[in-house]
Design an enzyme around this catalytic site. Structure first.
Site, PDB file in Angstrom:
ATOM      1  N   ASP A 229       7.036  71.248  -7.979  1.00  0.00           N
ATOM      2  CA  ASP A 229       5.958  71.541  -7.043  1.00  0.00           C
ATOM      3  C   ASP A 229       4.723  70.706  -7.384  1.00  0.00           C
ATOM      4  OD1 ASP A 229       4.965  73.427  -4.917  1.00  0.00           O
ATOM      5  OD2 ASP A 229       3.518  73.897  -6.501  1.00  0.00           O
ATOM      6  N   GLU A 253       7.540  67.102  -5.174  1.00  0.00           N
ATOM      7  CA  GLU A 253       6.838  67.259  -3.898  1.00  0.00           C
ATOM      8  C   GLU A 253       5.558  66.423  -3.889  1.00  0.00           C
ATOM      9  OE1 GLU A 253       4.437  70.718  -1.413  1.00  0.00           O
ATOM     10  OE2 GLU A 253       4.423  70.674  -3.587  1.00  0.00           O
TER      11      GLU A 253
END
Ligand SMILES: *[C@@H]1O[C@H](CO)[C@@H](O)[C@H](O)[C@H]1NC(C)=O
Ligand SMILES: *[C@@H]1O[C@H](CO)[C@@H](O)[C@H](O)[C@H]1NC(C)=O
Ligand SMILES: *[C@@H]1O[C@H](CO)[C@@H](O)[C@H](O)[C@H]1NC(C)=O
Ligand SMILES: *[C@@H]1O[C@H](CO)[C@@H](O)[C@H](O)[C@H]1NC(C)=O
Ligand SMILES: *[C@@H]1O[C@H](CO)[C@@H](O)[C@H](O)[C@H]1NC(C)=O
Length: 514
Positions: A229, A253
């Site tokens: 993330d 990400e």
């Protein structure tokens, strides 16, 4: 010679880690099904338990629930899952909702008890591996979470980063200014209801904790890959040591539409989500006025990424609007899924996409996180079948040609509403005319030899190229077409006489049971 024996112990440790760990090369041929743990399956197996996406509270999904529903995922042809972060989270229901998504951790040395116990995670890994499926776990390195104003954070409640000195001081991140790397890496995400205290990942007393933690996490839970993330919110210098200790493929990400910017992070981690392709893809398939030309251009542009075969290619996820909320046409949904799964990269399908979920209430976050159990795990759903066929098509291409995943996709024809692309020996034709579009044919310069017999893998219809290699593709009801040389399918179970027999016998069996 003690040093030699230490050396050989280290070597054997390194070898055993390598034997377990799945590298990027191992992941290339996989397809990933994305699971939001709280919203996929409950331990009680309920298919009716209500889930109010708007309020954003826990809905009761669990790791045991996932174990119980792996047939649903595997029978669609997936050989990997990605689950939500497993770490302990902020308690309670805030005005921003609860931490059911897993991105609000407070202690990385404990697991989120809403989802079960540490041994449930180990059981999940064991069950996946017994099915030859890979286990990808989402992790957050960038931040922790706090409920209350930024200046009220009680750092002593965090574990193990239980001191303010492990964190940057507060400033609100400004995503409109990504050229200021310092503020992207050091300012805080979140808002003033749930601020996300930002770790000093650039200092050694923080990075060394993460480096040993990730090695433990991967080995404790037999993890094959990581989803990372908020990758760009962490200083780039952090990642090489972390990646080395993780020892497995990771997919980060980076929320940005610029391919140079996004793929630049492949210098630090093996994979990134292909947000550069996501935006033109969504635009192109949303309606007949969406630009096919922009999509074709991105197929060209993306080729200069360090490794297109390790990008994560997706058209829905838990942060983006459901495609069906933009356009509910079934043929358009089939086209965008076909493009997602047959262009370059590792395909990632978000739970519910195969049920044509729309994200009732708004389409975007948090409405795009519907409880999958409310579909009744319908394996007869039109898109469930479509995804199954596309997974089989991709596997057939990989089985026939071990360079398929690393051979870059190219567009071979496009106009205002149609695009044909070729990856290895597979030719895919997509269109945005939708299910009410008229029937027509397209003459595609296929690149196949003259008079080659090809099979359309979604219908099993056969065609032969003309004397100059042109493939005359019939488009009806705006459906996508996927071609592969018939001769190369003989060893597969796609559109061969044995697969037809298989379907027929299943049909007879069902008839006999009723
Ligand atoms: C970690 O190291 C940094 C810089 O070396 C230092 O400023 C900070 O106080 C340390 N943190 C703790 C909790 O000791
Ligand atoms: C970058 O952002 C930080 C934090 O907001 C600020 O202090 C700094 O002046 C900015 N740098 C530039 C070059 O704008
Ligand atoms: C790994 O397992 C050990 C032993 O149970 C435990 O002490 C440690 O906290 C675990 N680490 C992680 C990251 O799960
Ligand atoms: C190839 O053959 C098709 C008909 O089979 C024809 O329409 C097309 O013009 C030909 N293309 C070339 C480049 O000769
Ligand atoms: C298009 O072709 C399909 C069969 O291939 C047929 O069922 C459908 O009626 C046709 N549609 C139109 C508009 O002619």
């Amino acid at each position: 010679m003690p040093s030699l024996s230490i050396l050989s112990t280290l070597l054997s440790l390194a070898l055993s880690r390598t034997a377990l760990a799945a590298s990027g090369a191992d992941w290339r041929s996989r397809t990933i099904y994305q699971i939001v743990t709280d919203r996929f399956a409950r331990t009680d197996g309920s298919t009716t338990a209500a889930c109010d996406t708007g309020t954003g509270d826990y809905c009761g999904g669990s790791w045991q629930g996932i174990i119980d529903q792996l047939d649903y995922v595997q029978n669609m042809g997936f050989d990997a899952i990605w689950i939500s972060p497993v770490t302990q989270q902020l308690d309670g229901l805030t005005a921003d909702g609860a931490a059911y998504h897993g991105y609000w951790q407070t202690n990385i040395d404990a697991v989120n008890q809403h989802f079960g116990s540490a041994s449930d995670i180990q059981n999940l890994a064991a069950e996946l591996h017994s099915r030859n499926m890979y286990f990808m776990v989402d992790i957050v390195v960038n931040h922790y979470a706090w409920s209350g104003a930024p200046d009220t954070v009680d750092y002593s409640t965090f574990g193990p980063f239980n001191n303010q000195n492990y964190f940057h001081s507060y400033c609100a991140i400004d995503f409109n200014d990504i050229s200021n790397t310092t503020q992207i890496e050091q300012c805080w995400m979140g808002d003033t209801i749930v601020p996300l205290p930002d770790l000093k990942t650039e200092v050694q007393n923080v990075s060394s904790v993460w480096n040993s933690w990730i090695g433990d996490l991967v080995s404790n839970y037999s993890i094959d890959g990581l989803r990372i993330d908020s990758l760009m919110e962490v200083n780039t210098g952090f990642w090489s040591g972390f990646q080395q200790n993780a020892g497995v493929y990771s997919l980060g990400e980076v929320y940005n539409g610029d391919s140079t910017f996004v793929c630049g992070y492949q210098d630090y981690v093996p994979g990134v989500f292909n947000y550069a392709m996501y935006f033109p893809m969504i635009a192109a398939f949303q309606s007949t006025t969406g630009s096919i030309g922009d999509l074709a251009n991105m197929i060209d542009t993306i080729k200069s990424c360090p490794d297109t075969s390790m990008l994560g290619t997706f058209s829905e996820n838990h942060d983006q609007p459901r495609f069906a909320s933009l356009n509910s046409d079934m043929s358009l949904a089939k086209n965008i899924i076909a493009f997602t799964m047959l262009t370059d990269g590792i395909p990632v399908i978000y739970q519910g996409q195969e049920q044509h979920f729309v994200g009732t209430g708004g389409g975007s976050t948090p409405y795009n996180r519907e409880a999958l159990w409310l579909s009744g795990y319908n394996t007869e759903a039109e898109l469930y079948t479509h995804v199954t066929q596309l997974n089989a098509a991709r596997h057939a291409a990989i089985n026939a040609d071990d360079t398929y995943t690393t051979t870059q996709n190219s567009h071979i024809y496009y106009d205002y509403t149609n695009l044909a692309m070729r990856k290895g020996d597979m030719v895919t034709v997509v269109t945005n005319v939708g299910s009410t579009g008229s029937n027509y044919t397209l003459d595609i310069p296929s690149g196949y030899a003259a008079n080659t017999g090809v099979t359309e893998l979604l219908t099993c219809d056969t065609l032969t190229t003309s004397s100059n290699g042109t493939l005359t593709v019939p488009i009806s009801a705006g459906l996508p077409r996927v071609y592969y040389p018939t001769a190369s399918l003989s060893g597969s179970d796609v559109c061969t006489s044995s697969s037809k027999k298989l379907k027929r016998s299943r049909h007879f069996r069902l008839a006999a049971e009723s």
